[in-house]
Design a protein around this motif. Structure first.
Motif, PDB file in Angstrom:
ATOM      1  N   THR A   1       0.872  -1.175   0.000  1.00 24.26           N
ATOM      2  CA  THR A   1       0.000   0.000   0.000  1.00 24.26           C
ATOM      3  C   THR A   1       0.910   1.226   0.000  1.00 24.26           C
ATOM      4  O   THR A   1       1.886   1.269   0.751  1.00 24.26           O
ATOM      5  N   LEU A   2       0.610   2.177  -0.866  1.00 23.12           N
ATOM      6  CA  LEU A   2       1.403   3.406  -0.975  1.00 23.12           C
ATOM      7  C   LEU A   2       0.499   4.593  -0.710  1.00 23.12           C
ATOM      8  O   LEU A   2      -0.719   4.514  -0.880  1.00 23.12           O
ATOM      9  N   HIS A   3       1.124   5.710  -0.327  1.00 28.81           N
ATOM     10  CA  HIS A   3       0.357   6.932  -0.063  1.00 28.81           C
ATOM     11  C   HIS A   3       1.071   8.145  -0.644  1.00 28.81           C
ATOM     12  O   HIS A   3       2.288   8.164  -0.749  1.00 28.81           O
ATOM     13  N   SER A   4       0.271   9.119  -0.992  1.00 30.55           N
ATOM     14  CA  SER A   4       0.781  10.435  -1.337  1.00 30.55           C
ATOM     15  C   SER A   4      -0.032  11.415  -0.505  1.00 30.55           C
ATOM     16  O   SER A   4      -0.828  11.012   0.344  1.00 30.55           O
TER      17      SER A   4
ATOM     18  N   TRP B   1      -2.581  -1.618  -8.386  1.00 31.19           N
ATOM     19  CA  TRP B   1      -3.332  -0.957  -7.319  1.00 31.19           C
ATOM     20  C   TRP B   1      -4.640  -0.369  -7.826  1.00 31.19           C
ATOM     21  O   TRP B   1      -4.729   0.072  -8.969  1.00 31.19           O
TER      22      TRP B   1
ATOM     23  N   VAL C   1       4.515   9.048  -7.193  1.00 27.20           N
ATOM     24  CA  VAL C   1       4.513   7.933  -6.239  1.00 27.20           C
ATOM     25  C   VAL C   1       5.053   6.672  -6.908  1.00 27.20           C
ATOM     26  O   VAL C   1       5.846   5.935  -6.311  1.00 27.20           O
TER      27      VAL C   1
ATOM     28  N   HIS D   1       8.304   4.446  -5.856  1.00 25.75           N
ATOM     29  CA  HIS D   1       8.167   3.002  -5.635  1.00 25.75           C
ATOM     30  C   HIS D   1       9.154   2.234  -6.514  1.00 25.75           C
ATOM     31  O   HIS D   1       9.819   1.304  -6.048  1.00 25.75           O
TER      32      HIS D   1
ATOM     33  N   ASN E   1      11.570   0.564  -3.997  1.00 29.52           N
ATOM     34  CA  ASN E   1      11.122  -0.803  -3.730  1.00 29.52           C
ATOM     35  C   ASN E   1      11.493  -1.803  -4.811  1.00 29.52           C
ATOM     36  O   ASN E   1      11.635  -2.984  -4.521  1.00 29.52           O
TER      37      ASN E   1
END
Length: 168
Positions: free
Chosen positions: A4-7, A66, A111, A115, A119
């Motif tokens: 899970t990623l966020h901005s 996502w 984002v 990533h 990652n």
């Protein structure tokens, strides 16, 4: 496993079974398909593709995909995966038309770049944008993408292959 990623405004969340209707609705939208360079796909095929995300792509760790969420609403789709066009990874995004022109596309790409670098350990990534999609091409240029080559489709359509350093 897809993280899970966020901005500032967005949550990039791996899909859950209850997201199927939102996914299908997005990818059946005529404007979204047009700018993604996608032909109309039968709804059953979209549902099968969605279920493959849950049953094959995630469990096998094939690539990251996502659902994009803004203020609790599903607004789009994003992927980072190997591309068949070059030896590298491609970023794929689709936003619902109601969210175009609000800077969210740039936010998604930033984002995804982070990533890819942090990652996935990638130094560069690619994007494919239809030659007629002037808004997305302008955004890509602002973000620092560079034209690699044109890809001509069987129907004569032109797609711009773009590349960007993840250090941007």
């Amino acid at each position: 496993m897809t993280p899970t990623l966020h901005s500032e405004r967005l949550e990039f969340r791996p899909y859950r079974s209850q997201d199927e209707e939102a996914f299908v609705t997005l990818l059946r939208d005529e404007e979204v398909r047009r700018w993604m360079g996608q032909d109309e796909v039968p709804e059953d095929d979209l549902r099968k593709a969605f279920r493959m995300i849950l049953t094959d792509i995630y469990p096998q760790g094939l690539f990251d995909v996502w659902g994009l969420w803004h203020e609790g609403r599903y607004i789009g789709h994003a992927e980072a995966k190997k591309t068949g066009n070059v030896d590298g990874h491609e970023l794929i995004t689709a936003l619902a038309p109601a969210y175009w022109g609000k800077g969210l596309g740039s936010e998604v790409i930033r984002v995804l770049l982070r990533h890819a670098r942090d990652n996935l350990g990638l130094n560069e990534v690619y994007g494919m944008v239809g030659a007629e999609n002037t808004a997305s091409l302008a955004m890509a240029e602002r973000l620092g993408f560079h034209h690699v080559r044109d890809v001509i489709g069987d129907d004569g359509s032109v797609t711009k292959m773009l590349v960007i350093s993840t250090a941007t």
